[in-house]
Design a protein around this motif. Structure first.
Motif, PDB file in Angstrom:
ATOM      1  N   LEU A  60       0.830  -1.205   0.000  1.00 43.12           N
ATOM      2  CA  LEU A  60       0.000   0.000   0.000  1.00 43.12           C
ATOM      3  C   LEU A  60       0.859   1.247   0.000  1.00 43.12           C
ATOM      4  O   LEU A  60       1.819   1.342   0.770  1.00 43.12           O
ATOM      5  N   ARG A  61       0.499   2.194  -0.859  1.00 42.05           N
ATOM      6  CA  ARG A  61       1.177   3.492  -0.875  1.00 42.05           C
ATOM      7  C   ARG A  61       0.207   4.561  -1.352  1.00 42.05           C
ATOM      8  O   ARG A  61      -0.782   4.266  -2.037  1.00 42.05           O
ATOM      9  N   GLN A  62       0.507   5.812  -0.966  1.00 37.39           N
ATOM     10  CA  GLN A  62      -0.255   6.947  -1.483  1.00 37.39           C
ATOM     11  C   GLN A  62       0.199   7.208  -2.914  1.00 37.39           C
ATOM     12  O   GLN A  62       1.379   7.031  -3.239  1.00 37.39           O
ATOM     13  N   SER A  63      -0.716   7.655  -3.754  1.00 32.79           N
ATOM     14  CA  SER A  63      -0.314   8.075  -5.093  1.00 32.79           C
ATOM     15  C   SER A  63       0.519   9.345  -4.961  1.00 32.79           C
ATOM     16  O   SER A  63       0.416  10.080  -3.974  1.00 32.79           O
ATOM     17  N   GLN A  64       1.355   9.617  -5.937  1.00 31.99           N
ATOM     18  CA  GLN A  64       2.191  10.823  -5.901  1.00 31.99           C
ATOM     19  C   GLN A  64       1.334  12.075  -5.846  1.00 31.99           C
ATOM     20  O   GLN A  64       1.637  13.001  -5.095  1.00 31.99           O
ATOM     21  N   LYS A  65       0.253  12.114  -6.622  1.00 30.00           N
ATOM     22  CA  LYS A  65      -0.601  13.298  -6.645  1.00 30.00           C
ATOM     23  C   LYS A  65      -1.243  13.539  -5.285  1.00 30.00           C
ATOM     24  O   LYS A  65      -1.301  14.671  -4.806  1.00 30.00           O
ATOM     25  N   SER A  66      -1.716  12.479  -4.636  1.00 29.76           N
ATOM     26  CA  SER A  66      -2.332  12.615  -3.321  1.00 29.76           C
ATOM     27  C   SER A  66      -1.306  13.067  -2.280  1.00 29.76           C
ATOM     28  O   SER A  66      -1.580  13.962  -1.474  1.00 29.76           O
ATOM     29  N   ALA A  67      -0.123  12.462  -2.302  1.00 30.73           N
ATOM     30  CA  ALA A  67       0.916  12.841  -1.341  1.00 30.73           C
ATOM     31  C   ALA A  67       1.304  14.310  -1.515  1.00 30.73           C
ATOM     32  O   ALA A  67       1.461  15.042  -0.528  1.00 30.73           O
ATOM     33  N   LYS A  68       1.435  14.761  -2.767  1.00 31.99           N
ATOM     34  CA  LYS A  68       1.777  16.168  -3.036  1.00 31.99           C
ATOM     35  C   LYS A  68       0.661  17.106  -2.572  1.00 31.99           C
ATOM     36  O   LYS A  68       0.919  18.179  -2.029  1.00 31.99           O
ATOM     37  N   ALA A  69      -0.580  16.710  -2.788  1.00 31.10           N
ATOM     38  CA  ALA A  69      -1.719  17.544  -2.372  1.00 31.10           C
ATOM     39  C   ALA A  69      -1.750  17.691  -0.848  1.00 31.10           C
ATOM     40  O   ALA A  69      -1.948  18.798  -0.334  1.00 31.10           O
ATOM     41  N   PHE A  70      -1.531  16.599  -0.131  1.00 36.23           N
ATOM     42  CA  PHE A  70      -1.522  16.693   1.333  1.00 36.23           C
ATOM     43  C   PHE A  70      -0.315  17.481   1.827  1.00 36.23           C
ATOM     44  O   PHE A  70      -0.405  18.179   2.838  1.00 36.23           O
ATOM     45  N   GLN A  71       0.799  17.404   1.106  1.00 32.87           N
ATOM     46  CA  GLN A  71       1.954  18.230   1.462  1.00 32.87           C
ATOM     47  C   GLN A  71       1.607  19.711   1.300  1.00 32.87           C
ATOM     48  O   GLN A  71       1.912  20.523   2.170  1.00 32.87           O
ATOM     49  N   LYS A  72       0.932  20.038   0.212  1.00 32.43           N
ATOM     50  CA  LYS A  72       0.521  21.430  -0.025  1.00 32.43           C
ATOM     51  C   LYS A  72      -0.453  21.899   1.057  1.00 32.43           C
ATOM     52  O   LYS A  72      -0.315  22.998   1.589  1.00 32.43           O
ATOM     53  N   LEU A  73      -1.438  21.068   1.370  1.00 31.14           N
ATOM     54  CA  LEU A  73      -2.392  21.422   2.428  1.00 31.14           C
ATOM     55  C   LEU A  73      -1.666  21.628   3.760  1.00 31.14           C
ATOM     56  O   LEU A  73      -1.971  22.551   4.506  1.00 31.14           O
ATOM     57  N   GLY A  74      -0.711  20.766   4.043  1.00 34.63           N
ATOM     58  CA  GLY A  74       0.059  20.893   5.268  1.00 34.63           C
ATOM     59  C   GLY A  74       0.889  22.166   5.310  1.00 34.63           C
ATOM     60  O   GLY A  74       1.001  22.818   6.354  1.00 34.63           O
ATOM     61  N   ASP A  75       1.455  22.535   4.160  1.00 31.92           N
ATOM     62  CA  ASP A  75       2.235  23.775   4.087  1.00 31.92           C
ATOM     63  C   ASP A  75       1.341  24.995   4.290  1.00 31.92           C
ATOM     64  O   ASP A  75       1.750  25.974   4.915  1.00 31.92           O
ATOM     65  N   GLU A  76       0.126  24.937   3.752  1.00 31.10           N
ATOM     66  CA  GLU A  76      -0.814  26.047   3.890  1.00 31.10           C
ATOM     67  C   GLU A  76      -1.383  26.144   5.303  1.00 31.10           C
ATOM     68  O   GLU A  76      -1.764  27.232   5.743  1.00 31.10           O
ATOM     69  N   ALA A 139      -9.135   6.404  -4.497  1.00 27.80           N
ATOM     70  CA  ALA A 139      -8.324   6.715  -5.678  1.00 27.80           C
ATOM     71  C   ALA A 139      -6.990   7.373  -5.345  1.00 27.80           C
ATOM     72  O   ALA A 139      -6.127   7.474  -6.207  1.00 27.80           O
ATOM     73  N   GLY A 140      -6.783   7.788  -4.105  1.00 28.17           N
ATOM     74  CA  GLY A 140      -5.524   8.395  -3.703  1.00 28.17           C
ATOM     75  C   GLY A 140      -4.485   7.395  -3.249  1.00 28.17           C
ATOM     76  O   GLY A 140      -3.367   7.773  -2.905  1.00 28.17           O
ATOM     77  N   ASP A 141      -4.839   6.115  -3.246  1.00 28.81           N
ATOM     78  CA  ASP A 141      -3.902   5.065  -2.850  1.00 28.81           C
ATOM     79  C   ASP A 141      -3.697   4.090  -3.995  1.00 28.81           C
ATOM     80  O   ASP A 141      -4.549   3.946  -4.878  1.00 28.81           O
ATOM     81  N   GLU A 142      -2.574   3.393  -3.931  1.00 28.04           N
ATOM     82  CA  GLU A 142      -2.250   2.344  -4.883  1.00 28.04           C
ATOM     83  C   GLU A 142      -1.936   1.081  -4.091  1.00 28.04           C
ATOM     84  O   GLU A 142      -1.297   1.140  -3.035  1.00 28.04           O
ATOM     85  N   PHE A 143      -2.386  -0.074  -4.600  1.00 25.22           N
ATOM     86  CA  PHE A 143      -2.224  -1.337  -3.892  1.00 25.22           C
ATOM     87  C   PHE A 143      -1.629  -2.387  -4.824  1.00 25.22           C
ATOM     88  O   PHE A 143      -2.068  -2.528  -5.965  1.00 25.22           O
ATOM     89  N   ALA A 144      -0.618  -3.107  -4.332  1.00 23.16           N
ATOM     90  CA  ALA A 144       0.016  -4.187  -5.095  1.00 23.16           C
ATOM     91  C   ALA A 144      -0.439  -5.523  -4.503  1.00 23.16           C
ATOM     92  O   ALA A 144      -0.127  -5.820  -3.346  1.00 23.16           O
ATOM     93  N   PRO A 145      -1.155  -6.334  -5.245  1.00 22.36           N
ATOM     94  CA  PRO A 145      -1.741  -7.549  -4.671  1.00 22.36           C
ATOM     95  C   PRO A 145      -0.737  -8.615  -4.246  1.00 22.36           C
ATOM     96  O   PRO A 145      -1.026  -9.400  -3.357  1.00 22.36           O
ATOM     97  N   VAL A 146       0.453  -8.646  -4.846  1.00 22.69           N
ATOM     98  CA  VAL A 146       1.418  -9.690  -4.490  1.00 22.69           C
ATOM     99  C   VAL A 146       2.708  -9.117  -3.920  1.00 22.69           C
ATOM    100  O   VAL A 146       3.708  -9.813  -3.835  1.00 22.69           O
ATOM    101  N   ALA A 147       2.698  -7.870  -3.517  1.00 22.38           N
ATOM    102  CA  ALA A 147       3.853  -7.230  -2.872  1.00 22.38           C
ATOM    103  C   ALA A 147       5.122  -7.305  -3.715  1.00 22.38           C
ATOM    104  O   ALA A 147       6.214  -7.381  -3.183  1.00 22.38           O
ATOM    105  N   ALA A 148       4.969  -7.294  -5.017  1.00 22.78           N
ATOM    106  CA  ALA A 148       6.140  -7.369  -5.893  1.00 22.78           C
ATOM    107  C   ALA A 148       6.072  -6.279  -6.955  1.00 22.78           C
ATOM    108  O   ALA A 148       6.432  -6.483  -8.101  1.00 22.78           O
TER     109      ALA A 148
END
Length: 187
Positions: A60-76, A139-148
């Protein structure tokens, strides 16, 4: 001026209070697990996690766009552990695959992930109470079903068999029962 003093942006359902996940746990997946545990508690055990034990960074990971958006919100919103985010619970992208929802989101819109949506479910208990309620794609997360690698799935929340359920599904699958939740940032 606080975000809540502003007019609600177009396509937003409301203002939502979402803690910074970094204040909850050392990793994103651990923060998601804590939120899932709280959902299970508040729903009196009426919760099922299809991805139990699969929330590490290899899955499991955040998408780049979602991570950047939350970084921007945090900066604001400096010096605040809880961010105020304009968002919608999925109606705007109802019936679209996660892939398509991501494609049609404009520059100020970003997909919300399992952590943010889980918080929204906790603070809005009226959501996901009935089978006919709109189920929510993360839609803000990405999931890899086999961890590879191959992050080809996206998490979701749905209500079925009297329980809230958390799982992951292929990003290309479209279903009218689901909609991708999204947030908005200022330009």
């Amino acid at each position: 001026m606080c975000s809540s003093d502003l007019d609600l942006p177009p396509n937003a359902e409301g203002w939502f209070a979402i803690p910074r996940w970094e204040k909850i746990a050392p990793t994103y997946g651990e923060a998601v697990q804590k939120v899932l545990d709280l959902i299970k508690q508040t729903r009196n055990g009426a919760f099922y996690n299809y991805r139990e034990g699969q929330l590490g960074p290899q899955y499991l990971r955040q998408s780049q766009k979602s991570a950047k958006a939350f970084q921007k919100l945090g900066d604001e919103q400096k010096d605040h552990d809880i961010l105020v985010v304009s968002a919608q619970f999925g109606l705007r992208h109802r019936g679209r695959s996660v892939r398509r929802a991501r494609e049609v989101m404009n520059a100020s819109e970003f997909g919300l992930g399992a952590f943010a949506i889980g918080i929204m479910i906790l603070t809005h208990q009226e959501r996901l109470q009935h089978y006919d309620d709109l189920w929510i794609d993360c839609a803000g997360d990405e999931f890899a079903p086999v961890a590879a690698g191959g992050f080809s799935l996206s998490p979701y929340f749905r209500f079925r068999d009297g329980r809230v359920k958390f799982g992951a599904y292929w990003v290309g699958g479209a279903d009218g029962r689901y909609g991708s939740a999204s947030g908005l940032v200022s330009q």
